[in-house]
Design a protein around this motif. Structure first.
Motif, mmCIF file in Angstrom:
data_model
loop_
_atom_site.group_PDB
_atom_site.id
_atom_site.type_symbol
_atom_site.label_atom_id
_atom_site.label_comp_id
_atom_site.label_asym_id
_atom_site.label_seq_id
_atom_site.Cartn_x
_atom_site.Cartn_y
_atom_site.Cartn_z
ATOM 1 N N SER A 263 -2.260 -6.171 -1.443
ATOM 2 C CA SER A 263 -1.037 -6.454 -2.195
ATOM 3 C C SER A 263 -1.167 -6.429 -3.717
ATOM 4 O O SER A 263 -1.295 -7.460 -4.364
ATOM 5 N N SER A 264 -1.098 -5.243 -4.273
ATOM 6 C CA SER A 264 -1.078 -5.014 -5.726
ATOM 7 C C SER A 264 -2.059 -5.888 -6.492
ATOM 8 O O SER A 264 -1.650 -6.704 -7.313
ATOM 9 N N PRO A 265 -3.331 -5.721 -6.261
ATOM 10 C CA PRO A 265 -4.296 -6.579 -6.939
ATOM 11 C C PRO A 265 -4.461 -6.200 -8.404
ATOM 12 O O PRO A 265 -4.231 -5.047 -8.769
ATOM 13 N N PRO A 266 -4.835 -7.161 -9.239
ATOM 14 C CA PRO A 266 -5.104 -6.834 -10.639
ATOM 15 C C PRO A 266 -6.408 -6.043 -10.755
ATOM 16 O O PRO A 266 -7.373 -6.373 -10.072
ATOM 17 N N VAL A 267 -6.398 -5.034 -11.592
ATOM 18 C CA VAL A 267 -7.602 -4.219 -11.750
ATOM 19 C C VAL A 267 -7.929 -4.064 -13.228
ATOM 20 O O VAL A 267 -7.042 -4.155 -14.077
ATOM 21 N N SER A 269 -9.667 -1.308 -14.451
ATOM 22 C CA SER A 269 -9.484 0.093 -14.818
ATOM 23 C C SER A 269 -9.253 0.928 -13.574
ATOM 24 O O SER A 269 -9.533 0.494 -12.455
ATOM 25 N N ARG A 270 -8.740 2.121 -13.802
ATOM 26 C CA ARG A 270 -8.455 3.050 -12.699
ATOM 27 C C ARG A 270 -9.156 4.365 -12.971
ATOM 28 O O ARG A 270 -9.209 4.812 -14.121
ATOM 29 N N PRO A 361 -8.131 -13.955 -5.131
ATOM 30 C CA PRO A 361 -8.138 -15.224 -4.399
ATOM 31 C C PRO A 361 -7.614 -15.074 -2.981
ATOM 32 O O PRO A 361 -8.050 -15.789 -2.084
ATOM 33 N N LEU B 337 1.663 -0.077 -3.669
ATOM 34 C CA LEU B 337 0.500 -0.525 -4.423
ATOM 35 C C LEU B 337 0.808 -0.311 -5.902
ATOM 36 O O LEU B 337 0.738 0.796 -6.400
ATOM 37 N N HIS B 338 1.182 -1.393 -6.580
ATOM 38 C CA HIS B 338 1.512 -1.264 -8.000
ATOM 39 C C HIS B 338 0.231 -1.203 -8.828
ATOM 40 O O HIS B 338 -0.771 -1.803 -8.464
ATOM 41 N N CYS B 340 -1.523 -2.718 -11.419
ATOM 42 C CA CYS B 340 -1.363 -4.047 -11.970
ATOM 43 C C CYS B 340 -2.609 -4.381 -12.782
ATOM 44 O O CYS B 340 -3.730 -4.243 -12.292
ATOM 45 N N GLY B 342 -3.240 -7.282 -14.373
ATOM 46 C CA GLY B 342 -3.632 -8.683 -14.386
ATOM 47 C C GLY B 342 -2.733 -9.458 -13.457
ATOM 48 O O GLY B 342 -1.586 -9.064 -13.224
#
Lengths: 512, 709
Positions: A263-267, A269-270, A361, B337-338, B340, B342
């Motif tokens: 579910s759209s985790p913070p990353v 870099s891509r 988390p 899948l955004h 994101c 942070g």
């Protein structure tokens, strides 16, 4: 990571360099030669990098906006003209606005400053800019540090000794420090000539533009890949772990997770993960002879026809709506997934999570994720109707547990009114009445707010006297019982004022 | 924020001396009478909180926000001070909750106004606070152990927040001096201990609380350095809401928080944000909710200097700013899948207000909301997303800038991009089998491997033999092999598993005996693919390869391999025997030209030649047209009409609708007329004409039922 090449076209760049008396070159020619080499390298090995070319003297000009067309960049280099004096501050300002306009302020950028190390005189010179750094108003701030993460590479068409004769080196070092310190100053080793300048640009290429090659593993399946842009080393905590962590060249898939679960985790870099043919890996620096160019299409056609794990993985990730969890190093993970752009072209992408054992988390510690087969019962259910994710935190957050806050009077009033409202509906609302009453009681005891307990007790007694004739007889009993209990609690008597004690409904003959 | 910045340890020291029992003189009307009931009722006199109650509830609010945003490793130690100190909790992680603290506070109760003020002092608590700061936390211990020789990198810093009623500025100075002294004493003590750490930095935040309507005796003072180890600041605040907003500002400063106000939250019943409980259910109002979170969620605005534009507003006190983000419809779905950059935990500023709880409940039910950033230009930029994960709400920062990865070469243009028969579905199945699940830390594997290592080991086992494309494999295209293929990759086999594997193998043997067709790919090979015998050979080889890679694992794995070897060796021999048998008959019929020695040679040559021939033929076609060298097919005997029309071998393959229809019609028609003599007694639909001529010539008309030339 886009690159801005900032080329010094001041008059000092036209200073002649004698090469063993055979031919005369200007420093500019040497710089252009070096940049051509850089662009050629990028065209063959770092094609996806966006590069812009800016020229500056006392003014600056964007010669080529961000592009992947390296011919255009080389073309512009061949048409450089000579201008007046060096004024770096304005040019750096220009870089800032050009970058932010194109990429916003969150995108890391590389600035390649090509100069001869004579940084101007008087007002507008770098020395002057640095000296006046601290005496400026908010409107005239020095452009560095940039709002976006910056790597500053300063290439001087001059050797170190030459620069140290003046304060040029000091000033450049200060400039690098101001930019955030992530970068390097390159000088020419030995006398100025084509070869030594080439060597200097070669060092820049090694440092910043060599493609990042890795092997993607999934058990015994694997594929050679290029990760673009190069993943940068990350400092986790400057104090506890000051040594930057770098992404391993072995990327190991550890398992798979549904997109809805991750579910759209913070990353941080891509990166694109591009499969490469193994035999191509050798030519790191494109020599660019015609022979090879002719051979290349056939080689790549061959590569296109032999099965590659990346393509298989990408296809299945896309179809199944899943991501692959990939280990990048000790206690560092990322995810691989299929990403489609607006033109419906699809690609294998890798996003890096914050280094550490539990970056997300809701997944818990990644080292504690195991294969489904080990679970006694399939956590996804036989028909994929369930999921073991997200993980629930051990303690509920305040907004999920009906906390009592009376900082605003309205909070307290609402809680008291809730009790009274339920009091009037006794005995139907007995449970809710006592639940609210106990919540208020607990908070009042914790806050040492005994006066409130007495007050509410009085209110309940009043409610008791105001009960209509039609009221259920149990209501009066419960109200006076509750009032009595609150009064006891407000006495502070440990028997009645215990936090974990709850007032229970009075047992009457009516309540059965 | 560094892992061990001052924010790692916060000690609350709250004054519990008799004067804290004094009223704050801020009155709360808790008896709000509704109009209908107002007649003849004397309302309850308003209640007022004591200084103690104000201090406690504001400090609890500070902790509530802190624990919401940082549930781990930003620790609070709560100390109450009167004639002695009372430590209400420890640094331990399980002690870090407002519920624990509230329970302990209830046990302490309000200050006793009759206690002797001379014995009571905040100093007891402050000394205890310094001692507490020297105590090592779990995280400090873990990191020190992990870092080994660089353990000195683990710093010990902390903050003391003292809520008290000081007498004067001199009194404050005395407290500071005392803390300074205690720090140096404790640091000496800590030097000789393993469980204690010397304090490297201590920030004292002294909050002087005084009742409403009184003049303050203590002046505000910004942060100043008392010593290299100690800084101190003094805030003089009136009890009540001033104290609450002061602590709210402090918690934001201390933990790098920022505020976002979500505007335009529709509380329309249709959107289900709030139940239709409002008194005026028909009017749909838009509500605002303020949230606190780490300030990095605003990093874009800070950097661009946009903080002062339309989106932000400064509060009346001029200290706190909030960023406005607009609720955005349509909502997003979970399978997107955004990108994101942070995700930060949030805490509502006004947690139990109606709009707040409506918003948080809406999110806790698993829905996500996109948030729009107001821009001067009026263009719509979605910059954030609110979403809950397992009972925790996060503010996600979405990337709204141009991507540097745009327009990449498509994967189909790169290596392996031209291959079209990847086993995409099978690999999807493989991924499902290799999904991850949280494993309790307690469940320890005998091998001592972490769960994630076991997951990798499983991937290794599952991929020992895994052809990537359909045309590279036979066994994975066969439903019949599935039970074995699924089991053999297991780390250990049960007796039942072994049995299933063996059954699978027997089943394959059976298939071979029945000559069932195999899904051998013809891609790449010229012609029509190998013959049935050869197909089975390929299949057995592949199966053996698969099982061999696992045979070493356990005894039972080995037995599966043995079973394959045992089973596959039989059928080829049988075939060979059959062939030889046929040859013999043939030879007997022919003249005995060849010696028996050459026979075997020839049969080998023939079978090789046969293979070559067969490759050109339809794999379904079993009937070998009359080639003089070919061995006689077993079934080439004169048959009855109906059998001839519908050859049995064709029936094995999937019958087409056309063939079924044709058969039906033929059978129906055959009943209506007498079959021609020639057709009825034909061999392979051939009937030699003018047989009588040959008979007359005295020649053999038939050889093995076949017409000769």
């Amino acid at each position: 990571m886009p690159t801005v090449v900032l080329m010094d076209v001041s008059l000092s760049m036209t200073r002649p360099v004698s090469l063993d008396g055979i031919e005369e070159f200007q420093r500019k020619n040497l710089a252009v030669h070096g940049l051509n080499m850089l662009f050629e390298h990028m065209a063959s090995n770092y094609r996806l990098e966006f590069t812009a070319l800016m020229a500056f003297s006392s003014l600056w000009e964007l010669l080529v906006p961000f592009t992947r067309d390296y011919n255009a960049l080389q073309e512009a280099l061949s048409n450089l003209e000579d201008y007046d004096k060096t004024c770096l501050e304005l040019a750096l300002q220009g870089v800032s606005s050009v970058v932010q306009q194109e990429w916003g302020n969150g995108c890391p950028c590389q600035v390649v400053l090509v100069t001869d190390g004579s940084l101007g005189i008087g007002k507008g010179s770098l020395r002057h800019s640095l000296q006046t750094l601290k005496h400026r108003g908010d409107d005239k701030k020095f452009p560095l540090p940039y709002p976006f993460p910056t790597k500053m590479f300063i290439l001087c068409v001059a050797n170190a000794e030459e620069l140290q004769m003046t304060d040029a080196m000091e000033n450049l070092e200060e400039l690098l420090r101001l930019s955030g310190g992530d970068g390097q100053i390159f000088t020419v080793d030995g006398p100025l000539c084509m070869k030594s300048v080439q060597a200097m640009f070669g060092m820049l290429i090694d440092r910043a533009y060599s493609p990042f090659h890795a092997v993607l593993h999934c058990g015994n399946l694997s594929s050679d890949v290029q990760v673009f842009p190069r993943p940068e080393p990350v400092v986790v905590d400057e104090e506890v772990e000051p040594i930057p962590r770098a992404v391993s060249t072995d990327l190991e898939i550890v398992g798979f997770i549904e997109i809805a679960d991750i579910s759209s985790p913070p990353v941080i870099s891509r990166h694109l993960v591009l499969p490469i043919a193994v035999n191509k890996e050798v030519d790191e620096v494109g020599t660019g002879t015609t022979d090879e160019l002719e051979e290349e299409p056939s080689a790549s056609q061959m590569a296109g026809k032999s099965p590659n794990f990346c393509v298989l993985l990408h296809g299945s990730l896309k179809v199944e709506g899943m991501v692959a969890l990939v280990q990048l190093g000790p206690e560092w993970f990322g995810m691989l997934y299929s990403q489609a752009d607006s033109k419906k072209k699809s690609n294998l992408m890798m996003s890096l999570f914050e280094p550490g054992s539990d970056p997300l988390p809701w997944l818990g510690k990644i080292s504690h994720l195991g294969p489904v087969s080990e679970a006694a019962e399939n956590p996804y259910g036989e028909d994929d109707s369930k999921s073991p994710f997200p993980l629930q935190p051990q303690v509920k957050r305040s907004y999920a547990q009906n906390v009592t806050v009376w900082i605003k009077a309205s909070g307290l009033q609402t809680d008291v009114q809730k009790i009274l409202r339920n009091a009037r509906k006794l005995p139907d609302k007995t449970q809710t009445f006592y639940k609210e009453l106990n919540r208020l009681r607990k908070a009042a005891l914790a806050f040492g707010f005994w006066e409130l307990l007495k007050g509410v007790a009085e209110l309940l007694e009043r409610e008791c006297t105001m009960l209509p004739d039609s009221a259920h007889p149990d209501a009066a009993f419960q109200l006076s019982h509750a009032a009595h209990q609150l009064k006891l609690a407000s006495s502070g008597d440990s028997q009645y004022a215990a936090f974990d004690h709850n007032i229970v409904p009075m047992h009457t003959d009516f309540s059965s | 924020m560094k892992m061990f910045s001052v924010a790692h340890k916060t000690v609350f020291v709250v004054d519990h001396c008799p004067y804290m029992a004094e009223s704050s003189r801020q009155q709360v009307e808790c008896d709000v009478l509704t109009k209908s009931r107002a007649q003849g009722v004397i309302p309850l006199a308003p209640v007022s909180k004591s200084l103690w109650t104000c201090a406690v509830e504001c400090s609890m609010e500070y902790c509530r926000i802190l624990f919401d945003v940082y549930p781990k490793d930003k620790l609070v130690n709560y100390i109450v001070s009167d004639s002695e100190f009372h430590i209400l909790n420890t640094w331990r992680r399980e002690d870090q909750s407002t519920h624990e603290l509230m329970s302990a506070l209830a046990a302490v109760g309000p200050p006793n106004p009759r206690e002797d003020p001379e014995c009571c002092s905040i100093l007891h608590g402050l000394v205890a606070a310094v001692e507490a700061l020297c105590k090592i936390t779990e995280l400090q211990h873990e990191k020190r152990t992990a870092l080994m020789d660089t353990a000195e990198r683990v710093a010990n810093r902390g903050r003391i927040i003292c809520l008290t009623n000081a007498k004067s500025d001199t009194h404050v100075r005395m407290l500071e001096d005392c803390i300074q002294e205690t720090i140096s004493e404790q640091n000496k003590l800590a030097a000789g201990s393993d469980r204690l750490m010397a304090i490297q930095q201590c920030d004292l935040v002294l909050v002087h609380i005084y009742p409403q309507g009184e003049e303050t005796l203590v002046s505000d003072r910004p942060k100043k350095e008392i010593s290299p180890l100690l800084t101190s600041e003094v805030h003089s605040v009136r009890a009540g809401r001033h104290l609450a907003s002061k602590l709210n500002i402090l918690v934001q400063q201390h933990f790098d928080l920022a505020s976002t106000t979500i505007t335009n939250i529709p509380m329309k019943p249709t959107l289900n944000v709030c139940e239709q409980e409002e008194q005026h259910a028909n009017t749909s109002a838009n509500y605002d909710v303020e949230l606190l979170h780490h300030r990095d969620a605003h990093i874009e605005f800070f950097k661009s200097g946009d903080l002062h534009m339309a989106g932000t507003s400064t509060r009346e006190n001029g200290v706190k700013e909030t960023m406005t983000l607009k609720w955005c419809t349509p909502r997003t779905n979970s399978i997107e899948l955004h990108y994101c950059t942070g995700a930060y935990r949030i805490s509502p500023t006004d947690v139990n207000s109606r709009p707040s709880s409506c918003l948080t409940n809406f999110l806790l039910n698993g829905r996500s909301v996109l948030l729009e950033q107001p821009r001067k230009s009026g263009s719509k930029v979605i910059s954030h997303m609110l979403s809950s994960h397992g009972g925790e709400i996060f503010l996600h920062v979405l990337n709204s800038n141009r991507s540097t990865l745009e327009d990449p070469p498509s994967i189909s243009e790169g290596c392996g991009g031209r291959v079209t028969d990847y086993r995409i579905t099978d690999f999807g199945e493989f991924m499902r089998d290799n999904r991850l699940t949280p494993v309790a830390e307690a469940s320890h594997d005998p091998s001592g491997k972490l769960p994630v290592e076991r997951a990798k080991a499983q991937l290794e086992r599952y991929t020992r033999y895994w052809p990537m494309i359909i045309s590279q494999t036979t066994i994975f295209n066969m439903q019949a092999v599935v039970p074995l293929a699924n089991l053999i990759v297991k780390e250990a086999l049960t007796e039942e598993d072994l049995l299933t594997c063996q059954k699978t193998i027997y089943n394959l043997v059976d298939m071979e005996r029945k000559n069932d067709p195999l899904p051998i790919s013809t891609v790449g090979s010229r012609g029509k693919g190998p013959k049935r015998d050869e197909q089975y050979r390929i299949m057995w080889n592949e199966l053996e390869t698969l099982v061999k890679t696992h045979a070493g694992a356990t005894d039972r794995h080995q037995r599966v391999l043995e079973c394959i070897i045992a089973c596959r060796s039989k059928p080829p021999e049988e075939e060979e025997r059959k062939k030889r048998g046929r040859k013999r008959e043939e030879r007997e019929d022919r003249t005995e030209k060849n010696g028996s020695k050459e026979a075997e040679d020839k049969s080998w040559q023939e079978s090789e030649r046969l293979k070559g021939l067969l490759e050109k033929e339809d794999q379904e076609s079993e009937v070998i047209k009359d080639s003089p060298d070919s061995p006689e097919p077993l079934n080439k005997k004169p048959r009855l009409i109906s059998e001839d029309v519908q050859p049995p071998e064709r029936a094995k393959g999937p019958a087409t609708l056309l063939s079924m229809w044709t058969n039906r019609i033929t059978v129906a028609n055959s009943r209506k007329h007498q079959e021609f003599f020639g057709r009825a007694s034909s061999v392979n639909s051939k009937f030699e004409l003018y047989q009588h001529l040959k008979e007359e010539n005295g020649m053999d008309a038939h050889e093995n039922g076949k017409a000769t030339r």
